[in-house]
Write a protein that holds these residues in place. Sequence first.
Motif, PDB file in Angstrom:
ATOM      1  N   ASN A 197       0.536  -0.998  -0.084  1.00 60.20           N
ATOM      2  CA  ASN A 197      -0.178   0.227   0.337  1.00 60.20           C
ATOM      3  C   ASN A 197       0.666   0.771   0.211  1.00 60.20           C
ATOM      4  O   ASN A 197       0.695   1.943  -0.727  1.00 60.20           O
ATOM      5  CB  ASN A 197      -0.673   0.460   1.538  1.00 60.20           C
ATOM      6  N   ASP A 200       5.249   5.340   5.967  1.00 55.34           N
ATOM      7  CA  ASP A 200       5.673   5.614   4.806  1.00 55.34           C
ATOM      8  C   ASP A 200       5.638   7.340   4.251  1.00 55.34           C
ATOM      9  O   ASP A 200       5.244   8.068   5.663  1.00 55.34           O
ATOM     10  CB  ASP A 200       4.890   4.881   3.756  1.00 55.34           C
ATOM     11  N   GLY A 203      -0.998  10.172   2.647  1.00 56.60           N
ATOM     12  CA  GLY A 203      -1.371  10.411   3.491  1.00 56.60           C
ATOM     13  C   GLY A 203      -2.843  10.261   2.768  1.00 56.60           C
ATOM     14  O   GLY A 203      -3.334  10.055   2.395  1.00 56.60           O
TER      15      GLY A 203
HETATM   16  P1  ADP Z   1      -7.124  -1.175  -1.771  1.00 54.06           P
HETATM   17  O1  ADP Z   1      -5.335  -0.699  -1.642  1.00 54.06           O
HETATM   18  O2  ADP Z   1      -7.288  -2.361  -2.701  1.00 54.06           O
HETATM   19  O3  ADP Z   1      -7.855   0.361  -2.305  1.00 54.06           O
HETATM   20  P2  ADP Z   1      -6.441  -0.949   1.382  1.00 54.06           P
HETATM   21  O4  ADP Z   1      -8.060  -1.791   1.978  1.00 54.06           O
HETATM   22  O5  ADP Z   1      -5.968  -1.520   1.289  1.00 54.06           O
HETATM   23  O6  ADP Z   1      -7.691  -1.209   0.003  1.00 54.06           O
HETATM   24  O7  ADP Z   1      -7.315   0.489   1.171  1.00 54.06           O
HETATM   25  C1  ADP Z   1      -7.869   1.270   1.330  1.00 54.06           C
HETATM   26  C2  ADP Z   1      -7.949   2.989   1.379  1.00 54.06           C
HETATM   27  O8  ADP Z   1      -6.703   2.707   1.915  1.00 54.06           O
HETATM   28  C3  ADP Z   1      -6.999   2.523  -0.259  1.00 54.06           C
HETATM   29  O9  ADP Z   1      -8.170   2.374  -0.972  1.00 54.06           O
HETATM   30  C4  ADP Z   1      -6.306   4.201   0.132  1.00 54.06           C
HETATM   31  O10 ADP Z   1      -6.951   4.804  -0.370  1.00 54.06           O
HETATM   32  C5  ADP Z   1      -6.016   3.835   1.365  1.00 54.06           C
HETATM   33  N1  ADP Z   1      -4.507   3.998   1.880  1.00 54.06           N
HETATM   34  C6  ADP Z   1      -3.558   2.209   2.054  1.00 54.06           C
HETATM   35  N2  ADP Z   1      -3.224   2.741   2.373  1.00 54.06           N
HETATM   36  C7  ADP Z   1      -2.601   3.859   2.212  1.00 54.06           C
HETATM   37  C8  ADP Z   1      -1.128   4.501   2.804  1.00 54.06           C
HETATM   38  N3  ADP Z   1       0.285   3.692   2.943  1.00 54.06           N
HETATM   39  N4  ADP Z   1      -0.624   5.996   1.702  1.00 54.06           N
HETATM   40  C9  ADP Z   1      -2.294   6.241   1.603  1.00 54.06           C
HETATM   41  N5  ADP Z   1      -3.209   6.004   1.343  1.00 54.06           N
HETATM   42  C10 ADP Z   1      -3.419   4.838   1.856  1.00 54.06           C
END
Ligand code: ADP
Length: 452
Positions: free
Chosen positions: A357, A385, A389
Amino acid sequence: MQKRFSFVFVLSVITAAGIFIFQVYWVYNTFKVGKDNFIRTASNALAKSIDTYEVQQSQLPSSLKYKDPSLSVFMRTYPDRPAPDSILSMMKGAKKTFAVDYKSMVVNPNDLPMVKLMMAHLLSQQLSLPIKVDKLTAIFRSELAKNNINLPFTLRMLTNQTKVPSGQIAVPVSFLKSPTVVVAVLDDTWKLLLAQNLAPAMISFILIILSAGSLFYMGYVIKKQIELDDIKNAFINNITHELRTPVSILKTSNEALTNFGALQDPERADRYLQINSVVLDKLDADIERILEITQYEHGVKLPRYEVLNVKDLIEETLQIFALNEHGVVRFEDGLNDQDVNIDGHIIRTIVFNLVDNALKYANGEVMIVVKTVATDKGWKLLVIDNGKGINKADLPFIFDKFYRIQQENIHDIKGYGLGLSYVKQLVKSLNGTIAVESKIGKGSTFTINLPL
Ligand code: ADP
């Protein structure tokens, strides 16, 4: 849908406000009626006390006190006719006598109080003696007590006045020389009125809370339902989009193998089969992930603990990202090479998903730090990271199943909105907790606390 919800919401707010205003008006009216009733009861008691006082203070004819009460009334007088001899002998000193016709009228016992009052009235008017306030006070006190009113009070006489001041406990007195109004000033009446109105006010308050509460709860349920609907639609959109890519890759390579003679070229055939195998592995992993979430959620799958070196475990997982040309992933071991009783597959999946992610949602030059830290009750794993954000408004939902933050390039970044909900489920299965801190444009920190 959102529009309809807003309409229902506005309607329920208006209904709740209407119920509230009506209930407040109703309680106010009950209080007002109670106050009027109280003034009427106390005024009646005061009028009755004044009547009783009159009767008590007047010297009524003794014939009214007989066993068979009666009243003698002169019917006719004869000024020129002297009184009969039998009476003259009893009135020796009289200068002048005269004869009368009189009638002795028997008073019906039921009418006696009224007759006494009439007589007292006439006598008081004639004599016009001032009122003894302490006597009247005692009578009024007992009269109030008969009506269950036990409040301290004072009586005041308003002389040269015939009009009763409105909203006060007051009664005009007709038997005094100058017109007078007796006013009773009762202390702490609000306490009595409050006690009388407390039960209806409380019931109505509870009804307001219940009706407003149920309306808002209904609104909350509808809102949740709409959100679920949106998430479901987004997921269907997403999964269709995500499945289309591998299907089209498989289709293309299959066509190349069957129609364009790739089978005759073993090297090309092998390349196509390799691509197919990678695509199928990815699809398999995705299906496995969706299935595993439900299995961990329902406790069908349980963690398999074994003593492992966390440092080795994480470094091995991060190897997958070593070739990533987009950024640097650094590992800081705060557990001093320590062995921990843990499920290796779960820790690997968690680290993989969080780092994946961090790379997917990167912002310019990527810098990712994976850290382990020893705590009082166990240890924690941090993935930090410097990416895009996460918006504050989205933070509470990112661990929900199928939740993806709606961004312009959402379809360029692959995902089903399952990664974080999977991670959360895995952390839960290890009896741990997960938290996130994030700032738009600065980056995010995911912290996982795990027991030993
Ligand atoms: P996916 O990555 O399949 O969309 P996730 O459940 O892993 O689903 O994440 C949900 C949402 O949270 C993502 O759509 C993303 O917008 C946000 N997200 C997750 N991890 C991060 C990160 N490290 N930095 C920014 N946004 C994040």
